[in-house]
Design a protein around this motif. Structure first.
Motif, PDB file in Angstrom:
ATOM      1  N   GLU A 143       0.835  -1.196   0.000  1.00 37.28           N
ATOM      2  CA  GLU A 143       0.000   0.000   0.000  1.00 37.28           C
ATOM      3  C   GLU A 143       0.869   1.245   0.000  1.00 37.28           C
ATOM      4  O   GLU A 143       1.933   1.288   0.614  1.00 37.28           O
ATOM      5  CB  GLU A 143      -0.920   0.006   1.219  1.00 37.28           C
ATOM      6  CG  GLU A 143      -0.217   0.217   2.560  1.00 37.28           C
ATOM      7  CD  GLU A 143       0.684  -0.947   2.961  1.00 37.28           C
ATOM      8  OE1 GLU A 143       0.399  -2.089   2.577  1.00 37.28           O
ATOM      9  OE2 GLU A 143       1.693  -0.701   3.667  1.00 37.28           O
ATOM     10  N   GLY A 144       0.440   2.265  -0.741  1.00 37.19           N
ATOM     11  CA  GLY A 144       1.183   3.522  -0.766  1.00 37.19           C
ATOM     12  C   GLY A 144       0.224   4.655  -1.060  1.00 37.19           C
ATOM     13  O   GLY A 144      -0.946   4.414  -1.347  1.00 37.19           O
ATOM     14  N   GLU A 145       0.713   5.881  -0.987  1.00 37.74           N
ATOM     15  CA  GLU A 145      -0.168   7.034  -1.205  1.00 37.74           C
ATOM     16  C   GLU A 145       0.006   7.572  -2.618  1.00 37.74           C
ATOM     17  O   GLU A 145       0.480   8.677  -2.837  1.00 37.74           O
ATOM     18  CB  GLU A 145       0.117   8.110  -0.163  1.00 37.74           C
ATOM     19  CG  GLU A 145      -0.042   7.579   1.248  1.00 37.74           C
ATOM     20  CD  GLU A 145      -0.206   8.680   2.281  1.00 37.74           C
ATOM     21  OE1 GLU A 145       0.294   9.786   2.068  1.00 37.74           O
ATOM     22  OE2 GLU A 145      -0.856   8.404   3.311  1.00 37.74           O
ATOM     23  N   GLY A 146      -0.371   6.768  -3.597  1.00 40.53           N
ATOM     24  CA  GLY A 146      -0.180   7.144  -4.986  1.00 40.53           C
ATOM     25  C   GLY A 146       1.252   6.886  -5.415  1.00 40.53           C
ATOM     26  O   GLY A 146       2.071   6.406  -4.639  1.00 40.53           O
TER      27      GLY A 146
ATOM     28  N   ILE B 200      -5.290  11.500   2.131  1.00 43.35           N
ATOM     29  CA  ILE B 200      -4.943  10.706   0.959  1.00 43.35           C
ATOM     30  C   ILE B 200      -5.050   9.250   1.368  1.00 43.35           C
ATOM     31  O   ILE B 200      -4.553   8.852   2.418  1.00 43.35           O
ATOM     32  CB  ILE B 200      -3.529  11.033   0.463  1.00 43.35           C
ATOM     33  CG1 ILE B 200      -3.497  12.471  -0.062  1.00 43.35           C
ATOM     34  CG2 ILE B 200      -3.099  10.058  -0.620  1.00 43.35           C
ATOM     35  CD1 ILE B 200      -2.126  12.933  -0.503  1.00 43.35           C
ATOM     36  N   VAL B 201      -5.750   8.476   0.558  1.00 39.30           N
ATOM     37  CA  VAL B 201      -6.046   7.099   0.905  1.00 39.30           C
ATOM     38  C   VAL B 201      -4.956   6.178   0.380  1.00 39.30           C
ATOM     39  O   VAL B 201      -4.448   6.381  -0.717  1.00 39.30           O
ATOM     40  CB  VAL B 201      -7.405   6.686   0.303  1.00 39.30           C
ATOM     41  CG1 VAL B 201      -7.695   5.227   0.574  1.00 39.30           C
ATOM     42  CG2 VAL B 201      -8.495   7.557   0.871  1.00 39.30           C
ATOM     43  N   GLU B 202      -4.615   5.188   1.187  1.00 37.97           N
ATOM     44  CA  GLU B 202      -3.655   4.177   0.750  1.00 37.97           C
ATOM     45  C   GLU B 202      -4.219   3.403  -0.434  1.00 37.97           C
ATOM     46  O   GLU B 202      -5.410   3.159  -0.524  1.00 37.97           O
ATOM     47  CB  GLU B 202      -3.347   3.223   1.903  1.00 37.97           C
ATOM     48  CG  GLU B 202      -4.475   2.274   2.288  1.00 37.97           C
ATOM     49  CD  GLU B 202      -5.653   2.978   2.945  1.00 37.97           C
ATOM     50  OE1 GLU B 202      -5.462   4.041   3.566  1.00 37.97           O
ATOM     51  OE2 GLU B 202      -6.786   2.471   2.813  1.00 37.97           O
ATOM     52  N   GLY B 203      -3.335   3.042  -1.371  1.00 33.60           N
ATOM     53  CA  GLY B 203      -3.766   2.268  -2.535  1.00 33.60           C
ATOM     54  C   GLY B 203      -2.598   1.466  -3.066  1.00 33.60           C
ATOM     55  O   GLY B 203      -1.469   1.632  -2.609  1.00 33.60           O
TER      56      GLY B 203
END
Ligand SMILES: [Mn+2]
Ligand SMILES: [Mn+2]
Ligand SMILES: [Zn+2]
Ligand SMILES: [Zn+2]
Lengths: 133, 133
Positions: free
Chosen positions: A59-62, B57-60
């Motif tokens: 998981e990361g923030e973009g 900001i959502v984790e992705g």
DNA sequence: TGCTATATAAGAGCGTTTCTTATATACTTC
DNA sequence: GAAGTATATAAGAAACGCTCTTATATAGCA
């Protein structure tokens, strides 16, 4: 799935790299030994490995995807300053109950905890520069 | 910070959109009323809002950043099929202890749980297509 | 009302990921 | 071991998101 020199090198590179590298970082890492491997092959192969369960995507923030060769159940610390992602282990996290209303509406297949903040190195960097004479 | 029509529209759009939109989605959303707002302004403004604490900001797992107007402490379900991100709340998660060895080496500022799996809609879609006569 | 610091639009630039297509090769079959 | 075939790769183009640059516009202040 066929075994090719590229795939072997990519898998070896992810294991050796240790951290949570991007496809681009693996591509550069491999270039030392195999300069002709294309970024497309690296990216495609990393996704294949992910589909096979050999790798996780972190998981990361973009931004670019980051891959994780650590397949043990673990969690991550994200440093807001330097962007580093650090593994940690926690039984409390692994055993944390999932709310019943979630279980009714969602099949949970993976549980991850993400802690954001400041890592030790960035803390120290801040101390060194911040409180001098 | 100045109040401009663009900023008002962008903030309104994020609240109305409800989900966890990308800059590009907000840009399209706004285009209905204000076709001349640039993607650059949307992106820059969303980041300003984030810096001000109005948005998270959502984790992705790679890909474009997704913004979250829900500033209550909450966590996310990620559907592996459709990519949807759903909010959930959990006291157990909020109160989960942080391992001492983490606390020694890291200043924790935010704690998030990410559950990955299959959402109800994708479950149903699967049932409907999978087990017919 | 006029001024000025701040914000915006438009397009260029950059890095990452994906697509396309011709070429190469790992594995199967004989 | 050789030939055939399905799969994989390289290379470049394209798509996409994000950021930067610069000229223009404007919100808020004097
Ligand atoms: Mn990890
Ligand atoms: Mn949310
Ligand atoms: Zn750090
Ligand atoms: Zn779904």
């Amino acid at each position: 799935m066929r075994i090719t020199p590229q795939r072997s090198a990519i898998y070896k590179a992810v294991l050796e790299h240790g951290d949570h590298p991007t496809a681009s970082e693996i591509h550069k890492w491999i270039a030392r030994d195999m300069p002709h491997v294309s970024i497309d092959t690296v990216n495609r192969t990393l996704h294949s490995f992910h589909d096979m369960g050999l790798l996780n995507i972190v998981e990361g923030e973009g931004g670019p995807r980051r891959f994780d060769p650590n397949t043990r159940s673990h969690h991550h610390l994200h440093c807001d300053r330097c962007g580093k992602i650090i593994d940690f282990y926690s039984d409390a996290a692994d055993n944390m109950p999932i709310p019943p209303e979630v279980q009714n509406d969602f099949i949970v297949e993976r549980k991850r905890i993400v802690l954001s903040g400041i890592c030790r190195e960035c803390m120290n960097a801040n101390d060194a520069s911040g409180s001098g004479t």
